[in-house]
Design an enzyme around this catalytic site. Structure first.
Site, PDB file in Angstrom:
ATOM      1  N   SER A   1       0.739  -1.209   0.028  1.00 13.18           N
ATOM      2  CA  SER A   1      -0.084  -0.158   0.032  1.00 13.18           C
ATOM      3  C   SER A   1       0.824   1.409   0.133  1.00 13.18           C
ATOM      4  O   SER A   1       1.782   1.347   0.841  1.00 13.18           O
ATOM      5  CB  SER A   1      -0.788  -0.004   1.207  1.00 13.18           C
ATOM      6  OG  SER A   1      -1.398   1.171   1.544  1.00 13.18           O
TER       7      SER A   1
ATOM      8  N   HIS B   1      -0.920  -1.225  -4.720  1.00 11.87           N
ATOM      9  CA  HIS B   1      -2.192  -1.025  -3.874  1.00 11.87           C
ATOM     10  C   HIS B   1      -2.256   0.577  -3.480  1.00 11.87           C
ATOM     11  O   HIS B   1      -1.301   1.063  -2.890  1.00 11.87           O
ATOM     12  CB  HIS B   1      -2.513  -1.494  -2.724  1.00 11.87           C
ATOM     13  CG  HIS B   1      -3.792  -1.478  -1.766  1.00 11.87           C
ATOM     14  ND1 HIS B   1      -5.085  -1.983  -2.284  1.00 11.87           N
ATOM     15  CD2 HIS B   1      -4.170  -0.675  -0.950  1.00 11.87           C
ATOM     16  CE1 HIS B   1      -6.036  -1.709  -1.619  1.00 11.87           C
ATOM     17  NE2 HIS B   1      -5.646  -0.697  -0.878  1.00 11.87           N
TER      18      HIS B   1
ATOM     19  N   ASP C   1      -4.168   3.677  -2.135  1.00 11.74           N
ATOM     20  CA  ASP C   1      -5.263   4.253  -1.364  1.00 11.74           C
ATOM     21  C   ASP C   1      -5.847   5.387  -1.494  1.00 11.74           C
ATOM     22  O   ASP C   1      -4.957   6.729  -1.239  1.00 11.74           O
ATOM     23  CB  ASP C   1      -4.862   3.899   0.071  1.00 11.74           C
ATOM     24  CG  ASP C   1      -4.921   2.529   0.542  1.00 11.74           C
ATOM     25  OD1 ASP C   1      -5.983   1.802   0.420  1.00 11.74           O
ATOM     26  OD2 ASP C   1      -3.875   2.086   0.981  1.00 11.74           O
TER      27      ASP C   1
ATOM     28  N   MET D   1      -8.402   8.447  -0.173  1.00  9.93           N
ATOM     29  CA  MET D   1      -9.066   8.969   1.019  1.00  9.93           C
ATOM     30  C   MET D   1      -9.653  10.243   0.932  1.00  9.93           C
ATOM     31  O   MET D   1      -8.694  11.006   0.310  1.00  9.93           O
ATOM     32  CB  MET D   1      -8.171   8.802   2.387  1.00  9.93           C
ATOM     33  CG  MET D   1      -7.834   7.411   2.381  1.00  9.93           C
ATOM     34  SD  MET D   1      -6.705   7.253   3.897  1.00  9.93           S
ATOM     35  CE  MET D   1      -6.433   5.593   4.198  1.00  9.93           C
TER      36      MET D   1
ATOM     37  N   HIS E   1      -8.066   1.733  -4.431  1.00  8.37           N
ATOM     38  CA  HIS E   1      -8.972   1.452  -3.423  1.00  8.37           C
ATOM     39  C   HIS E   1      -9.532   2.773  -3.023  1.00  8.37           C
ATOM     40  O   HIS E   1      -8.981   3.786  -2.464  1.00  8.37           O
ATOM     41  CB  HIS E   1      -8.313   0.853  -2.183  1.00  8.37           C
ATOM     42  CG  HIS E   1      -9.045   0.637  -1.317  1.00  8.37           C
ATOM     43  ND1 HIS E   1      -8.565   0.469   0.263  1.00  8.37           N
ATOM     44  CD2 HIS E   1     -10.560   0.730  -0.710  1.00  8.37           C
ATOM     45  CE1 HIS E   1      -9.643   0.230   1.179  1.00  8.37           C
ATOM     46  NE2 HIS E   1     -10.801   0.544   0.477  1.00  8.37           N
TER      47      HIS E   1
ATOM     48  N   MET F   1     -11.626   5.095  -1.004  1.00  5.62           N
ATOM     49  CA  MET F   1     -12.536   5.347   0.291  1.00  5.62           C
ATOM     50  C   MET F   1     -13.079   6.675  -0.049  1.00  5.62           C
ATOM     51  O   MET F   1     -12.656   7.804   0.759  1.00  5.62           O
ATOM     52  CB  MET F   1     -11.360   5.353   1.251  1.00  5.62           C
ATOM     53  CG  MET F   1     -10.966   3.799   1.660  1.00  5.62           C
ATOM     54  SD  MET F   1      -9.474   3.601   2.678  1.00  5.62           S
ATOM     55  CE  MET F   1      -8.262   3.691   1.384  1.00  5.62           C
TER      56      MET F   1
ATOM     57  N   MET G   1     -11.917  -5.424   4.253  1.00  3.12           N
ATOM     58  CA  MET G   1     -10.886  -4.673   5.100  1.00  3.12           C
ATOM     59  C   MET G   1     -10.707  -5.430   6.344  1.00  3.12           C
ATOM     60  O   MET G   1     -11.900  -5.966   7.086  1.00  3.12           O
ATOM     61  CB  MET G   1     -11.678  -3.142   5.398  1.00  3.12           C
ATOM     62  CG  MET G   1     -11.931  -2.312   4.290  1.00  3.12           C
ATOM     63  SD  MET G   1     -10.406  -2.032   3.449  1.00  3.12           S
ATOM     64  CE  MET G   1      -9.381  -1.210   4.844  1.00  3.12           C
TER      65      MET G   1
ATOM     66  N   ASP H   1      -6.904  -6.361   3.562  1.00  5.49           N
ATOM     67  CA  ASP H   1      -6.262  -5.043   3.532  1.00  5.49           C
ATOM     68  C   ASP H   1      -6.519  -4.580   5.065  1.00  5.49           C
ATOM     69  O   ASP H   1      -7.461  -4.439   5.488  1.00  5.49           O
ATOM     70  CB  ASP H   1      -6.927  -4.191   2.612  1.00  5.49           C
ATOM     71  CG  ASP H   1      -6.347  -3.000   2.593  1.00  5.49           C
ATOM     72  OD1 ASP H   1      -5.437  -2.512   3.241  1.00  5.49           O
ATOM     73  OD2 ASP H   1      -6.766  -1.749   1.946  1.00  5.49           O
TER      74      ASP H   1
HETATM   75  C1  DX5 Z   1      -6.430   1.503   5.152  1.00  5.93           C
HETATM   76  C2  DX5 Z   1      -5.973   1.185   4.042  1.00  5.93           C
HETATM   77  C3  DX5 Z   1      -4.724   0.165   3.886  1.00  5.93           C
HETATM   78  C4  DX5 Z   1      -3.800   0.348   4.784  1.00  5.93           C
HETATM   79  C5  DX5 Z   1      -2.814  -0.765   5.110  1.00  5.93           C
HETATM   80  O1  DX5 Z   1      -7.429   2.509   5.138  1.00  5.93           O
HETATM   81  O2  DX5 Z   1      -6.849   0.817   2.923  1.00  5.93           O
HETATM   82  O3  DX5 Z   1      -4.705  -0.027   2.648  1.00  5.93           O
HETATM   83  O4  DX5 Z   1      -3.030   1.509   4.346  1.00  5.93           O
HETATM   84  O5  DX5 Z   1      -1.998  -0.167   5.685  1.00  5.93           O
HETATM   85  P1  DX5 Z   1      -1.155  -1.400   6.824  1.00  5.93           P
HETATM   86  O6  DX5 Z   1      -0.922  -2.622   5.982  1.00  5.93           O
HETATM   87  O7  DX5 Z   1      -0.299  -0.729   7.430  1.00  5.93           O
HETATM   88  O8  DX5 Z   1      -2.568  -1.786   7.768  1.00  5.93           O
HETATM   89 ZN    ZN Z   2      -6.572   0.182   1.133  1.00  3.80          ZN
END
Ligand code: DX5
Ligand code: ZN
Length: 225
Positions: free
Chosen positions: A9, A34, A36, A38, A68, A70, A139, A177
């Site tokens: 990630s 990956h 992310d 947000m 991903h 969010m 998740m 994840d």
């Molecule tokens: C959380 C993200 C994950 C996160 C994983 O909201 O979707 O992808 O970054 O990080 P670790 O592996 O540190 O839990």
């Molecule tokens: Zn993620």
């Protein structure tokens, strides 16, 4: 043995030198990136958008990018991420008013589609759309931050999702994840996962290849299924 994919990630990467860091983790043996996203609305944190995804492509990253989302709402970002070079686009069904439409938008844009389930969410949303999904992402932490601890009830849910996939006969990846690392990747795989997101477990260590090797060694010991 299943075809396992390790997906670092970027949230835990060095944003000031993201291209180099992503290149390094891929050279160290990772399979997919990956990414992310947000929005400070669906989740409390704020990360990166399509411009950063296309910057990685322009830098020369050719591995699949697993976006991903969010974010809420979802639809407006689908085309932008497809144009930015996303390979997978996954979203949380509770963030889209019309889940079926969003899934179709993703595939129509030429990407692989996926639904993401928070720790407290049931898999019910899959019932009528399984044929429009290329990836199910469970998740194992509440979304919003890296570095949290794995929530053990995810293992039961992985079993449930694996059963759904196998019964359907469809080609769907099962990704997990949050809080994944060498200590629990095998349990996640034995519960049915085939795609493993890991942020802090990989980028938090000085030797990415060493962690990825440890993760693969664990996967090599998964009991045959
Ligand atoms: C959380 C993200 C994950 C996160 C994983 O909201 O979707 O992808 O970054 O990080 P670790 O592996 O540190 O839990
Ligand atoms: Zn993620």
């Amino acid at each position: 043995m299943r075809d396992y994919l390790i997906a670092p990630s970027i949230l835990a990467a060095d944003f000031a030198r993201l291209g180099e860091d992503v290149e390094a983790v891929l050279a160290a043996g990772a399979d997919i990136v990956h990414f992310d996203v947000m929005d400070n609305h669906y989740v409390p944190n704020l990360s990166v958008g399509p411009m950063v995804c296309s910057a990685l492509r322009n830098y020369g990253i050719t591995a699949p990018i697993d976006v991903h989302l969010m974010v809420k709402p979802v639809d407006a970002l689908v085309g932008m991420f497809a144009d930015a070079g996303a390979s997978y686009i996954t979203f949380h069904p509770d963030a889209s008013t019309h889940v079926d439409r969003t899934l179709q938008l993703i595939r129509d844009a030429g990407c692989k589609s996926g639904l993401v389930f928070n720790p407290a969410s049931s898999l019910d949303a899959l019932q009528y759309v399984l044929d429009k999904v290329d990836m199910i992402l469970l998740m194992s932490v509440n979304p919003g931050y890296g570095g949290q601890s794995f929530i053990p009830s995810t293992l039961d849910k992985l079993h449930e999702a694996r059963l759904l996939i196998d019964q359907s006969g469809l080609d769907i990846r099962l990704e997990v994840d949050g809080g994944i690392g060498p200590a629990n990747i095998r349990a996640a795989a034995e519960a049915g996962a085939d795609t493993f997101v890991a942020g802090s477990a990989i980028f938090g260590k000085p030797d990415y290849a060493d962690v990825i090797r440890n993760m693969r060694n664990e996967l090599a010991q998964v009991k045959s299924q």
